[in-house]
Scaffold this active site. Structure first.
Site, PDB file in Angstrom:
ATOM      1  N   GLU A 116      -4.938  -0.574   9.894  1.00 55.42           N
ATOM      2  CA  GLU A 116      -3.653   0.046   9.603  1.00 55.42           C
ATOM      3  C   GLU A 116      -3.814   1.568   9.458  1.00 55.42           C
ATOM      4  OE1 GLU A 116      -2.233  -2.021   6.013  1.00 55.42           O
ATOM      5  OE2 GLU A 116      -3.825  -3.443   6.527  1.00 55.42           O
TER       6      GLU A 116
ATOM      7  N   HIS B 294       3.025  -1.880  -0.361  1.00 55.76           N
ATOM      8  CA  HIS B 294       3.729  -1.922   0.927  1.00 55.76           C
ATOM      9  C   HIS B 294       5.253  -1.804   0.799  1.00 55.76           C
ATOM     10  CE1 HIS B 294       0.027  -2.433   2.914  1.00 55.76           C
ATOM     11  NE2 HIS B 294      -0.033  -3.748   3.003  1.00 55.76           N
TER      12      HIS B 294
ATOM     13  N   HIS C 282       1.380  -3.181  10.632  1.00 51.37           N
ATOM     14  CA  HIS C 282       0.501  -4.138   9.955  1.00 51.37           C
ATOM     15  C   HIS C 282       0.204  -5.362  10.824  1.00 51.37           C
ATOM     16  CE1 HIS C 282      -1.309  -6.407   6.688  1.00 51.37           C
ATOM     17  NE2 HIS C 282      -1.073  -5.435   5.822  1.00 51.37           N
TER      18      HIS C 282
END
Length: 351
Positions: free
Chosen positions: A315, A109, A183
């Site tokens: 996501e 991420h 997210h």
């Protein structure tokens, strides 16, 4: 009926003394979405159930402080690269790029200082019945190890059809991987376990992963496996089965290969008690389903303790580890190109 509007207030101080703000979007139906300029986090989403009672259906915190310390990406914008890159390393134009490792042996991420940990420039707007927030950020060359100066714009827009749109735009002055996503953790009941939520995912295949949750071996069919959500099925129906992939992810933490050109919702989630429905529409090739496996009751916010599988994520994104896997769609953005993608989260009630 409500008049669509957007307001803002202070949201607290960051460790370096900068002030975060919280923006409140309200549509004609009274639906409320709150978004901070810190991390672009969606902190609250209030929608009605079948009786008209509004509840906050996303996990998060009341102030900015926990987001800057302990948050597991609650509601955040993710970049430069959503999901994992194996060993944090890839080859780009003959050079080896090494990113920081923040998920065991892998990069996750965007790193510890990814887009979820930056203060964005925010500009609220209203266009007729649509109210929204435009966030911009310059990710400089070398930030979290990524090459190139990347200019990013994200537009949140709340319409009177109870749809929250999220548009991403990016440009770079040097080749760099880009895979942006949102997210949010959802719980359509408001709190408690999400295992009773009914999921439909428009995907005939998913990406099996190795022990580090890196895709291996290419797509696999969902037919005959616990990963088959082509027809509505409760999230908890098969999550406890003795399947190697479920063991590796401690539940669902896998990317689905969405059926191209289907035209409908990529994901549909229904909570049978409240009647709330969430539909995801996206132009992305994949969606990561995460069943809140690592929530353990140690985190709490907005008056609730977030227990095991107390929230889920859907996501929209390109595939994990794409810079190292040529068979996946390209995620390298080059100078002169435009990165553009849009996803829409539509909320409704099935009575």
């Amino acid at each position: 009926m409500h008049k669509p509007h957007i307001g803002h207030r202070a949201f607290g101080s960051l460790p370096d003394g900068r002030q975060a703000r919280l923006y409140t979007l309200v549509n004609r139906n009274g639906m409320i979405v709150r978004i901070s300029d810190y991390g672009g986090v969606i902190t609250e989403i209030h929608t009605p159930d079948r009786h008209g009672f509004f509840t906050d259906i996303t996990l998060g915190y009341d102030t900015v402080a926990p987001y800057s310390h302990e948050s597991p990406y609650f509601g955040a914008l993710i970049g430069r690269f959503g999901n994992r890159i194996a060993r944090g390393r890839f080859e780009l134009d003959g050079e080896t790029v090494q990113l920081p490792l923040n998920d065991g042996a892998n990069h996750l991420h965007g790193g510890t200082g990814g887009f979820h940990k930056v203060l964005w420039e925010a500009a609220p707007f209203q266009d007729g019945d649509v109210c929204g927030l435009t966030l911009t950020y310059l990710s400089v060359d070398g930030e979290q190890g990524y090459p190139g100066n990347l200019r990013v714009k994200v537009v949140y827009a709340l319409g009177d059809d109870n749809t929250l749109g999220v548009k991403f735009h990016a440009e770079t002055d040097r080749a760099t991987p880009v895979n942006l996503t949102q997210h949010a953790y959802f719980n359509l009941a408001g709190h408690g376990s999400v295992l009773g939520h009914e999921f439909t995912i428009d995907a005939d295949a998913y990406l099996p992963v190795d022990a580090g949750l890196i895709p291996e071996g290419g797509p696999a069919g969902v037919a005959g496996t616990p990963f088959d959500f082509r027809s509505a099925r409760k999230l908890g129906a098969r999550v406890g089965e003795p399947h190697e992939q479920l063991a590796r992810g401690s539940g669902y933490d896998h990317n689905y290969v969405l059926n191209a050109g289907a035209g409908g919702a990529a994901v549909r989630v229904r909570e049978p008690v409240s009647g709330r429905v969430l539909e995801l529409f996206t132009d992305q090739p994949g969606v990561q389903l995460y069943s809140g496996n690592f929530l353990d009751g140690s985190l709490s916010g907005k008056g609730w303790r977030y227990g095991h599988r107390g929230g889920f994520c859907i996501e929209p994104q390109h595939f994990p580890d794409a810079p190292n896997q040529p068979r996946f769609a390209n995620t390298i953005l080059r100078p002169g190109e435009q990165y553009e993608t849009e996803s829409r989260f539509r909320f409704s009630v099935q009575r």
